[in-house]
Design an enzyme around this catalytic site. Sequence first.
Site, short mmCIF file in Angstrom:
data_model
loop_
_atom_site.label_atom_id
_atom_site.label_comp_id
_atom_site.label_asym_id
_atom_site.label_seq_id
_atom_site.Cartn_x
_atom_site.Cartn_y
_atom_site.Cartn_z
N GLU B 226 129.60 -22.98 26.93
CA GLU B 226 129.03 -24.31 26.74
C GLU B 226 128.80 -24.60 25.26
OE1 GLU B 226 128.13 -22.31 29.49
OE2 GLU B 226 129.60 -23.67 30.37
N ASN B 310 134.74 -20.57 32.04
CA ASN B 310 135.26 -21.93 32.02
C ASN B 310 135.81 -22.29 30.65
OD1 ASN B 310 132.25 -21.85 31.36
ND2 ASN B 310 132.85 -23.82 30.49
N ASP B 352 133.61 -26.55 35.68
CA ASP B 352 132.83 -25.40 35.21
C ASP B 352 132.92 -24.21 36.16
OD1 ASP B 352 131.17 -23.96 33.45
OD2 ASP B 352 129.40 -24.47 34.63
#
Lengths: 216, 626
Positions: B226, B310, B352
Amino acid sequence: MCSHFRIEKRTSAGLKAGGVLRVTVAVLAAGVGLSLMAGCSKTWQPPKAAVSSVAPGQQQTPIDSALSPGTGHSMVVNDPRVAKYYDNADAVNKGRILFGQFNCSGCHSNGGGGIGPDLMDDEWIYGGRIEQIHETIVDGRPNGMPAWGGKIPDEQIWEIATYVRSMSLPQTLAAETGNTPSQSPAPVPASADQGNGWSPPADTTNDYTMTTKGSD
Amino acid sequence: MVRRFGWALLVPCAAMSWVATAQDLPTPVPDNEVFKREDIGHALAEPTPQAGKTAASAANAPPDDGQWTMPSKNYASTRFSSLTEITPANVKDLQPVFTFSLAVNKGQEAAPIVADNTMYVVTAYPNIVYALDLAKPGAPLKWKFAPNPAPASQGVACCDVVNRGGSVDAGKYIFTTLDGQVIALDVKTGKPVWRTQLGNINMGETITMAPTVAAGKVYVGNSGGEFGVRGWVIALDESTGKLAWRAYATGPDADVLIGEGFKPYYSGEQGKDLGVSTWPAQAWKIGGGGMWGWITYDAELGALYHGTSNPGPWNQEQRPGDNKWTAGIFARDPATGAAHWFYQYSPHDEHDYDGINEQILLDMPFGGAMRKVLVHLDRDGYVYVIDRVTGQVLSADPFGPTNSTQGIDLKTGRPIVNPEKSTKVGQTVHNICPTASGSKDWNPSSFSPQTGLIYIPHENMCMDWMDMQVSYIEGTPYVGAEVHMKAGPGGNRGELTAWDPVMRKPVWQIKENFPIWSGTVVTGGDVVFYGSMDGWFKAVNAKTGEVVWKYKVDSGIISQPVSYKGPDGHQYIAVLSGVGGWSGAVVSGPVDPRDGSAALGMVNAMSDLPKYTTAGGTLYVFALPH
């Protein structure tokens, strides 16, 4: 207004921030405790006397301390640059857009937090006045807040700070529709940061996990 | 609709009269919005249970010595304890024999480790390690080690400041810190033998995973999918902590350690420098693909298996292409890191769906013969049974609510993407199942050779998702999506499923109000243990799914329970309480439950958790009276 809970929290935060005060923790905590017992409806008064040292072997007696708990609004006071951001609808709206563009929302979501702290309640580690929020954005903070000074034009940092200040305004919270707050930020009235700095919206308590609302 | 109550403020000194919480919970996704398991599950052959009994090989699951030296129990990752003292019949008498405060009130995800009558526990940030002497009454502290990771690392940890545990091997307890260190402690003294800095928090890299220790090396990867990190897995020399090899998950083949020995099964994984060409120019440098879950060593085949996280950012429109080698699994040479094969669970992931969950190494009947397989329970909601020699998918069946894909095409290996659940910039797509945290997140399953079942702790959640354009700013989140999660069909947010990998179906299921974020352990007495986020530690009959015992602890459980034989010869069960993690951030983190988008959208589904539990962090150890 019963405010002792906030005082207690800010005491501990202030001590943590200024490690040099460690020696006085017990005394200060006792002082705060006494003031709480005196009744929360009264305005909190700092104890009068200074901390005195005690010779070895001598008995320690309760003493008052002239130290007062660190408060969230002691770092920056009356920065003249802040004035134009009060009652400024343009600033909060620009700030809302910048908040997304500079990835503030990546950590703080729409004020509810996640990686970084939530910004829509009454808990401020480093102070909740616009000028204090500005300082936090410029300088960064040790638990992960990056220092943005020099990386974002200062005018825009002020606008972001103004938007952040708006998130916890009763007017902004009242405009919340559904599960995504802070979308219609109210301008920050100058009165919001007057007097003792910041006061919580009427409908929140001092714990960010609990918010007053309807029965369920 | 938020109605305001004024009375709390009218009561003098009403600091304790906190009332209610948060927003109302969202409506669960209707049953008819997800596909039926039977309609989208596929296999290359009909079940042939008569071809043999499913079990892990002796090389990967040696006879149980009663210890628990690595989080996965053994290389096969069965998390099966052969101890038989505790049974469904007598577990009702189970009681705590000692507890120990971890002094950290963040999400505790680690497995307690037991070796040579000592128990080792590592906490969430600041990653304190405690060693407890099990041979003495009350298990007193032998030593404590505080690594003092950089506080700023908390600001680049996506989903609470968790740690998934350490391992004991060759006289060392080896673990990681949030700020990217791997540390080996002398088990006798608690002093570092070596400590190696790997992650760079200024680039958004942290380490939360439990390192895998095998074959003289320590295998570890980075978190930060992220934050626009470039994912990697690193092998360190176990005795010195020095770098042996590093394999990136994106970029040129040379960086990914793809060479002549690379033989992926599917044509979609074949070609030169796909880690560059399946991305927009330069995007692979900030494309994610970290490794923060489970790296599995295969002692039988001399291989290493690890998933990749991801791709970043979450906004898929900013990264057209398959985004190799993210959201998939590598098989590598443990000594050199050279890639053997790769399979991508989610090419061009839009939801994700990290590929970092556990691999369980089994010998299993399939197509009339015994096959060496790995079973992987992916975030995308499928049980993948993969031939671990070749990387071929033998079967893929959904174990949770699914509508983002309509099955896995076993000819190409690619998921059949449901275009209706494809994510878009500026438009909210509703009721995507599974949710971003998956049908199941990192928390590991267990396998019993006695029942032949896999005990999957998982979620029943879906989400609304809107993509947004996002800029890469080093050290800040690189996400570009606003997510709001919600319960899946039925409204229960969690499930424990006993899955038969041979017959490709669930045998029994237990519904939980909250997502199950703890691992499971299964024992020779046919008891499964797991914990709930509202603080119940539960024992289940492994054959029937009947809950036969439960005990309320001080905070929600998201850790990995273990079973071991104490110095007195009796069976003990240990688990950490301490709610948190992504799903529990609304309790352990500085999160306001009124913002459904908080904690990457998890708060929308979890805003009621503060009514059920508070933050904590305690080791509990249970035994039968003796």
